[in-house]
Write a protein that holds these residues in place. Structure first.
Motif, PDB file in Angstrom:
ATOM      1  N   ARG A 254      11.575  -5.790  -0.526  1.00  0.00           N
ATOM      2  CA  ARG A 254      10.662  -6.900   0.208  1.00  0.00           C
ATOM      3  C   ARG A 254       9.103  -6.081   0.487  1.00  0.00           C
ATOM      4  O   ARG A 254       8.207  -6.850   0.347  1.00  0.00           O
ATOM      5  N   ALA A 255       9.360  -4.697   0.538  1.00  0.00           N
ATOM      6  CA  ALA A 255       8.070  -4.190   0.762  1.00  0.00           C
ATOM      7  C   ALA A 255       6.861  -4.422  -0.347  1.00  0.00           C
ATOM      8  O   ALA A 255       5.791  -4.574  -0.453  1.00  0.00           O
ATOM      9  N   LEU A 256       7.732  -4.299  -1.656  1.00  0.00           N
ATOM     10  CA  LEU A 256       6.927  -4.464  -3.036  1.00  0.00           C
ATOM     11  C   LEU A 256       6.611  -6.010  -2.918  1.00  0.00           C
ATOM     12  O   LEU A 256       5.200  -6.207  -3.348  1.00  0.00           O
ATOM     13  N   ARG A 257       7.086  -7.111  -2.590  1.00  0.00           N
ATOM     14  CA  ARG A 257       6.662  -8.321  -2.441  1.00  0.00           C
ATOM     15  C   ARG A 257       5.505  -8.484  -1.616  1.00  0.00           C
ATOM     16  O   ARG A 257       4.641  -9.171  -1.926  1.00  0.00           O
ATOM     17  N   ILE A 258       5.606  -7.940  -0.417  1.00  0.00           N
ATOM     18  CA  ILE A 258       4.675  -7.827   0.711  1.00  0.00           C
ATOM     19  C   ILE A 258       3.183  -7.431  -0.064  1.00  0.00           C
ATOM     20  O   ILE A 258       2.242  -8.035   0.111  1.00  0.00           O
ATOM     21  N   HIS A 280      10.295   3.204   3.950  1.00  0.00           N
ATOM     22  CA  HIS A 280      10.896   1.901   3.369  1.00  0.00           C
ATOM     23  C   HIS A 280      10.854   1.817   1.811  1.00  0.00           C
ATOM     24  O   HIS A 280      11.797   0.988   1.301  1.00  0.00           O
ATOM     25  N   LEU A 281       9.623   2.356   1.379  1.00  0.00           N
ATOM     26  CA  LEU A 281       9.935   2.112  -0.184  1.00  0.00           C
ATOM     27  C   LEU A 281      10.837   3.283  -0.868  1.00  0.00           C
ATOM     28  O   LEU A 281      11.337   2.972  -2.114  1.00  0.00           O
ATOM     29  N   ARG A 282      10.647   4.554  -0.411  1.00  0.00           N
ATOM     30  CA  ARG A 282      11.462   5.581  -0.967  1.00  0.00           C
ATOM     31  C   ARG A 282      11.432   5.744  -2.241  1.00  0.00           C
ATOM     32  O   ARG A 282      10.215   6.043  -2.653  1.00  0.00           O
TER      33      ARG A 282
END
Length: 353
Positions: A254-258, A280-282
């Motif tokens: 989700r972080a990447l989609r944002i 969150h991306l780790r």
């Protein structure tokens, strides 16, 4: 897929996508994630190549803030076990900044907790900017001091600040859910004051506070309307002792989609991967470099970040390069399109009419 092809074409033309298209990016599945990253990566490379700008935070005054922003460990009533101290002396701040510059940082961000600076605070920051400039004449300096009062942006510009950061954080509709001591319009006004004074505007958001897809799109479109040069994307760090300590609702996907959605909406702006990326991306942090062209190096305001050397290795291993001090970050057209008014009302010069 047709959606991504259309968004790439729009991004290369600097054309704003529709709200429906932005929402559709956030609604893509994990199976489509690499396609989304690849598409947004084309837009990123069009305007910024494979360069990554490094930024370094210096927390000038930590904790004890009178504002009640729910996400912040320095807020009024926070029980988070963070460092609390009053203003660093200019030499101390310059020493801290030197650590970031030595690691490759091109911009130093001077941050102080509080509702906004007093005129004496602006004087303190001016002295700090001078101390940093004595050591590092070419480094960019961004101030982040809260809500600005009349004339303070101009004073910071005269003192040598290049930019001013003030994030919108979330949508106007939900702003009262995260803060009651000031409003969304106050933040917009401060960004506009910075722009009017000739400072490069830096304004972004915080994702992961329980907001909806619609809220995320709303705040990114509000940012697009303000047209800041830099858009930091923070991911909430749910620190114990704050009201949002239990908001662990982000996944790396989700972080990447944002980040991809922000890139499509703000194709030629400096999109900065900011607080919370490690949390969150780790292990997917390298993928984010295909979407953003700027990151913070090392630690944040009240939490520790990834080691600076690990950041540099990640950038190199992913096939990117650190942006040098002599390189202009923004595409040339962004500095040519907007001229700050210096004539007409409020001046001794005739209007351009």
């Amino acid at each position: 897929m047709d959606l991504l092809n259309a968004l790439v074409d729009k991004g290369i033309r600097r054309e704003v996508p529709t709200r429906e298209e932005a929402l559709a990016v956030l609604a893509t599945s994990d199976d489509e994630l690499l396609d989304v990253v690849a598409a947004a990566g084309k837009v990123r490379r069009q305007w910024f190549g494979r360069r990554v700008k490094l930024n370094y935070l210096v927390n000038l005054k930590s904790g004890l803030c009178p504002e009640d922003c729910s996400y912040c460990s320095q807020r009024l009533g926070s029980r988070a076990d963070v460092l609390k101290y009053t203003w660093l002396r200019p030499g101390e701040a310059a020493e801290a900044a030197s650590a970031g510059v030595a690691g490759g940082a091109k911009r130093v961000c001077l941050v102080a907790s509080g509702r906004g600076p007093t005129d004496r605070d602006v004087d303190r920051v001016a002295e700090t900017i001078s101390a940093i400039r004595e050591r590092h004449a070419d480094v960019e300096v961004c101030a982040c001091l809260g809500l600005l009062g009349q004339g303070q942006a101009e004073r910071l510009r005269a003192a040598g600040a290049d930019a001013y950061n003030h994030n919108l954080n979330t949508s106007e509709a939900t702003y009262r859910d995260i803060c009651t001591t000031h409003g969304f319009s106050d933040r917009v006004d401060t960004v506009r004051q910075a722009q009017a004074a000739g400072l490069s505007a830096c304004s972004g958001l915080i994702a992961g506070m329980g907001e909806s897809d619609e809220d995320l799109v709303d705040v990114v479109f509000a940012l697009r309307d303000l047209d800041p040069d830099s858009v930091p994307v923070n991911f909430l760090i749910p620190m114990e002792g704050t009201p949002l300590a239990g908001e662990w609702n982000l996944t790396p996907q989700r972080a990447l989609r944002i980040l991809a959605m922000v890139r499509f909406v703000c194709p030629d702006a400096e999109v900065r991967l900011a607080g919370g990326r490690e949390v969150h991306l780790r292990t997917l942090q390298p993928l984010a470099l295909h979407l953003v062209n700027s990151i913070f190096l090392g630690d944040y305001l009240t939490s520790e970040g990834q080691a600076g050397q690990a950041d540099l290795e990640m950038i190199a291993d992913a096939g990117f390069e650190v942006e040098g001090a002599g390189t202009s970050t923004l595409p040339e057209h962004r500095t040519d399109l907007v001229a700050v008014r210096r004539r007409g009302a409020g001046t001794d010069l005739p209007p351009n009419a």
